[in-house]
Design a protein around this motif. Structure first.
Motif, short mmCIF file in Angstrom:
data_model
loop_
_atom_site.label_atom_id
_atom_site.label_comp_id
_atom_site.label_asym_id
_atom_site.label_seq_id
_atom_site.Cartn_x
_atom_site.Cartn_y
_atom_site.Cartn_z
N LEU A 43 51.12 47.38 54.62
CA LEU A 43 50.42 48.22 54.73
C LEU A 43 50.73 49.83 54.46
CD1 LEU A 43 47.97 48.92 56.56
CD2 LEU A 43 50.03 50.15 58.57
N LEU A 44 51.54 50.27 54.41
CA LEU A 44 51.59 51.57 53.41
C LEU A 44 52.99 51.49 52.43
CD1 LEU A 44 52.63 53.96 55.76
CD2 LEU A 44 50.60 54.25 54.68
N PRO A 45 53.19 52.56 51.68
CA PRO A 45 53.87 51.57 49.78
C PRO A 45 55.22 52.37 50.30
CG PRO A 45 51.82 53.17 49.40
CD PRO A 45 51.29 53.05 50.97
N ALA A 46 56.71 51.06 49.63
CA ALA A 46 57.28 51.19 50.33
C ALA A 46 58.18 51.09 51.90
CB ALA A 46 57.40 52.87 49.17
N HIS A 62 55.83 56.39 65.59
CA HIS A 62 55.02 54.44 66.26
C HIS A 62 56.03 53.66 66.64
CE1 HIS A 62 51.19 54.06 64.87
NE2 HIS A 62 50.92 54.60 63.48
N LEU A 63 57.29 53.87 66.39
CA LEU A 63 58.28 53.37 66.91
C LEU A 63 59.12 53.98 68.02
CD1 LEU A 63 60.85 51.94 63.61
CD2 LEU A 63 59.89 50.74 65.89
N ALA A 64 59.02 55.34 67.96
CA ALA A 64 59.61 55.98 68.83
C ALA A 64 58.95 56.41 70.12
CB ALA A 64 59.79 57.53 67.85
N VAL A 65 57.31 55.60 70.04
CA VAL A 65 56.11 55.96 71.19
C VAL A 65 55.68 54.39 71.22
CG1 VAL A 65 55.26 58.69 70.55
CG2 VAL A 65 54.17 56.34 69.13
N GLN A 112 54.99 45.26 63.21
CA GLN A 112 54.33 45.66 62.95
C GLN A 112 53.24 46.61 63.28
OE1 GLN A 112 51.73 43.78 61.40
NE2 GLN A 112 49.62 43.64 62.48
N VAL A 113 52.92 48.53 63.96
CA VAL A 113 52.93 48.82 64.24
C VAL A 113 50.98 49.08 64.34
CG1 VAL A 113 54.16 50.86 63.04
CG2 VAL A 113 52.03 50.42 62.39
N GLY A 114 51.30 49.37 65.70
CA GLY A 114 49.92 49.08 66.30
C GLY A 114 48.72 49.39 66.22
N ASP A 115 47.94 49.06 66.49
CA ASP A 115 46.51 50.07 66.26
C ASP A 115 45.77 51.02 66.92
OD1 ASP A 115 45.49 47.95 67.36
OD2 ASP A 115 44.05 47.70 65.85
N ASP A 116 46.71 50.90 68.75
CA ASP A 116 46.28 51.87 69.44
C ASP A 116 46.26 53.30 69.62
OD1 ASP A 116 45.96 51.60 72.78
OD2 ASP A 116 47.48 53.45 72.21
N PRO A 117 45.14 53.40 69.59
CA PRO A 117 44.58 54.75 69.22
C PRO A 117 45.48 55.99 70.49
CG PRO A 117 42.55 53.89 70.18
CD PRO A 117 43.91 52.91 70.49
N ALA A 118 45.48 55.45 71.51
CA ALA A 118 46.99 56.97 71.62
C ALA A 118 47.68 56.63 71.08
CB ALA A 118 47.46 56.23 73.82
N GLU A 119 48.60 55.59 71.05
CA GLU A 119 49.82 55.58 69.86
C GLU A 119 50.04 56.18 68.95
OE1 GLU A 119 51.99 52.01 70.91
OE2 GLU A 119 52.06 51.89 72.60
#
Length: 170
Positions: A39-42, A69-72, A83-90
């Motif tokens: 999703l993001l380079p590197a 993202h991991l921390a919250v 993978q990181v989610g797409d929840d707007p609050a997070e």
């Protein structure tokens, strides 16, 4: 190299301080090969681990956002997060968390909110430097930060760098 295009992630002068900080708060960050289609380079998240590829080109500030993202993430899900989610609050909380982390480490706000950041950095830089902390309400809800309560723990200072187990949404 084109102007504005990031160098190899391992060449970023802030990398060592960011890695020390992330390890110090209990996140697992590992150097290794990251697929080109990440999703993001590197960088990528796999099973709760933030992987970064020091030889690929990428923005070092994005490591803080992905770590955010991991921390919250709900701690019951953190170690299995594929993978990181797409929840707007997070997402908003990860933005605020990454700003607080950058300030704690001494990473310039322009390194965090770089030219390629979510359509451009100007509005985020203006918001955070003027005290309009996008995402702070979620960090407050989870007990991770406060806007200011007289005890010296004023955001961007954090009460907890990782979302506590008891702070789950219903």
């Amino acid at each position: 190299m084109k102007a504005g295009f990031p160098s190899a992630l391992g060449e970023a002068p802030e990398l060592a301080a960011i890695l020390d900080f992330l390890h110090g708060i209990g996140l697992t960050v590992v150097a290794g090969r990251v697929p080109a289609d990440a999703l993001l380079p590197a960088m990528t998240v796999q099973r709760g681990v933030l992987f970064y590829d020091p030889v690929q080109r990428g923005h070092v500030g994005d490591l803080l956002h992905e770590a955010g993202h991991l921390a919250v993430t709900d701690p019951a899900q953190r170690d299995v997060l594929a993978q990181v989610g797409d929840d707007p609050a997070e997402e908003m909380a990860a933005i605020a968390w990454s700003y607080a982390a950058a300030m704690a480490i001494g990473v310039p706000v322009g390194t965090l909110f770089h030219a390629s950041y979510k359509g451009g950095p100007d509005s985020l830089i203006a918001a955070f430097t003027s005290g309009s902390f996008i995402g702070l309400p979620m960090l407050q809800y989870w007990g991770m930060a406060v806007r200011g309560d007289g005890d010296g723990a004023r955001f961007p200072a954090m009460r907890a760098w990782l979302r506590p187990a008891c702070a789950t949404r219903s």
